[in-house]
Enzyme design. Structure first.
Site, PDB file in Angstrom:
ATOM      1  N   GLU A  92       0.804  -1.228   0.000  1.00 31.79           N
ATOM      2  CA  GLU A  92       0.000   0.000   0.000  1.00 31.79           C
ATOM      3  C   GLU A  92       0.837   1.278   0.000  1.00 31.79           C
ATOM      4  O   GLU A  92       0.491   2.248   0.687  1.00 31.79           O
ATOM      5  CB  GLU A  92      -0.955   0.001   1.215  1.00 31.79           C
ATOM      6  CG  GLU A  92      -1.958  -1.119   1.149  1.00 31.79           C
ATOM      7  CD  GLU A  92      -2.855  -1.197   2.377  1.00 31.79           C
ATOM      8  OE1 GLU A  92      -4.061  -1.331   2.205  1.00 31.79           O
ATOM      9  OE2 GLU A  92      -2.337  -1.152   3.524  1.00 31.79           O
TER      10      GLU A  92
HETATM   11  C1  ACM Z   1      -2.046  -5.325   4.165  1.00 30.78           C
HETATM   12  O1  ACM Z   1      -3.104  -5.779   4.637  1.00 30.78           O
HETATM   13  N1  ACM Z   1      -1.952  -4.059   3.811  1.00 30.78           N
HETATM   14  C2  ACM Z   1      -0.879  -6.168   3.973  1.00 30.78           C
END
Ligand code: ACM
Length: 481
Positions: free
Chosen positions: A293
């Site tokens: 992310e």
């Molecule tokens: C995640 O759940 N961002 C690895």
């Protein structure tokens, strides 16, 4: 009657009769964690304390057949004796967990309770399907202290997990003391989601966790999440932030808004110093560098960042682990493990499919199967639901090798993110009754049969009751006793 073993063993034969554990039943075995664990477990619940005897009625030995591998064991229970054999101390430890489950549920009691203590006569030959069987605790969104982490380990041990992944850093807090950068915890450890004071592990605390995990044959995998999820680090040392960003401590639950200064050489000096300390504190073979992310980081910058960062981890003699997005790195160091986390109904991203086709091992944690922070259903008070509700059956009935066809699957990991969790009872609520099913997915031979699993799982609720675990989810999926 078939004993309620979870995870189901590779091969089990039940014979007539039972072995009876009494006040005279001595344990003998090599000087190792398995022997000590079993002796302490029996003493705690039965109150019996026979002197150790070189030829006890329960005998552990390291002379198991070669085909048991690293973690396999052979357990033979007859009316007169219990014989547990393995090739390794680790194998004995896994076998002890099986013997534990063959005893009545009262064996989980933290104080002595009355017997009798029969063990059904069985022959079991067992070994794991996958070598990586992990649990992950997010100590960043809410901090959990050493005692809570030990309790988390205690929950994973009976189900034969062997990896403890600790998500140590995120926007909301940096939880591991780094001597060369004391503000990471001195400032960056003082926040968490909501109003709480945060907290962190001193180096001594962390050593205590590592030792406790090792005593239970679990390897600690420390995660420093990069280059996103880094607000706490940047708030502590603003030079880590891109120009023009003035970071503050963060107490919300958004994701994807932070990134380190990926163009500044000092960022990599920082990472080198952090990795050096983390590697010395966590002696296991793996270092998890996050990589998920990084939504503020362009694809080009992400690739350049990973190209500089991954060798800093391998320089420490560590095998890199990273979330699946790191498949986009131009060159993954030899041995790198990628952790699959997106839901299985999403298409497999091309870089990940490509990495898998090159033989990069995958750790399977798809959120709609393995994310223990997902709500059980819409009525659950705790948990998130972005990947959908995750019931007990849905977390059990899946095949890790079917998600990315042809991939080399190292194993399975069950992450527990803590945006909504503040206490150990909250943790227990999310773990039980889903964790045992994920253990079976990771350990037992495929395929999975829910109708044979659910009576065993129901029987395990008596063990949780005996252990004093009060907050497990009373799932209607388990049906009537
Ligand atoms: C995640 O759940 N961002 C690895």
């Amino acid at each position: 009657m078939i004993p309620a073993l979870i995870p189901a063993p590779h091969a089990l034969t039940v014979h007539d009769g039972s072995f009876e554990l009494t006040a005279d039943t001595a344990v003998s075995g090599p000087e190792c964690h398995a022997t000590r664990f079993l002796t302490a477990l029996l003493r705690r619940a039965t109150g019996y304390a026979p002197p150790p005897s070189p030829e006890g009625a329960i005998v552990l030995s390291l002379d198991g057949p070669a085909d048991l591998g690293e973690e396999g064991y052979r357990l033979d229970v007859s009316a007169g004796a219990v014989r547990l054999r393995a090739r390794t101390e680790e194998g004995l430890f896994r076998g002890v967990q099986t013997l534990r489950q063959l005893l009545p549920a009262g064996i989980e009691s933290p104080v002595p309770v009355p017997g009798p203590w029969p063990v059904p006569c069985v022959s079991i030959t067992d070994k794991p399907r996958f070598r990586w069987r992990g649990v992950m605790l997010d100590v960043a969104r809410h901090f959990f202290d050493v005692a809570a982490v030990k309790r988390f380990v205690d929950r994973a041990v009976p189900y034969k997990f062997n990896v403890l992944h600790l998500h140590l850093t995120d926007d909301q807090g940096w939880r591991l003391e780094i001597a060369s950068h004391p503000r990471l915890t001195g400032h960056g450890g003082t926040s968490q989601v909501g109003e709480g004071p945060g907290g962190h592990f001193s180096r001594a605390d962390f050593a205590e966790i590592v030792a406790y995990a090792a005593a239970h044959h679990m390897t600690v995998v420390p995660e420093i999440d990069l280059p996103g999820h880094t607000q706490a680090a940047m708030a502590s040392y603003p030079h880590l932030a891109p120009e023009g960003v003035t970071p503050e401590l963060y107490r919300g639950i958004d994701v994807g808004f932070s990134q380190l200064a990926v163009h500044k050489p000092t960022t990599y000096d920082f990472l080198d110093e952090v990795f050096t300390e983390v590697a010395s504190l966590a002696p296991g073979p793996y270092l998890h560098v996050g990589g998920d992310e990084a939504l503020q980081t362009t694809a080009e910058d992400y690739a350049a960042f990973m190209t500089r960062t991954l060798p800093l981890a391998t320089r420490q003699g560590k095998t890199v682990v990273a979330w699946q997005e790191a498949a986009a790195a131009p060159a993954l160091p030899e041995g790198t493990h990628l952790q699959y986390w997106r839901p299985t109904h999403e298409p497999v991203p091309a870089p990940l499919a490509d990495a898998a086709s090159r033989g990069v091992p995958l750790i399977m944690s798809p959120a709609n199967r393995a994310y223990l922070d997902m709500k059980y259903d819409e009525t659950s008070e705790l948990g998130l639901i972005w990947a959908g509700a995750l019931g007990v059956r849905q977390s059990y009935e899946w095949d890790p090798e079917a998600v990315v066809p042809g991939a080399r699957v190292a194993g399975v990991e069950a992450p527990l993110w803590s945006e909504t969790l503040t206490t150990s009872d909250d943790i227990d609520h999310m773990l039980y009754p889903r964790l045992p099913g994920l253990a079976e997915v990771a350990w037992s031979p495929a395929p999975k049969d829910w109708s044979s699993y659910v009576p065993r799982l129901r029987a395990h609720t008596l063990r949780w009751d005996a252990a004093g675990i009060t907050s497990y989810h009373r799932s209607p999926e388990l049906g009537e006793g």
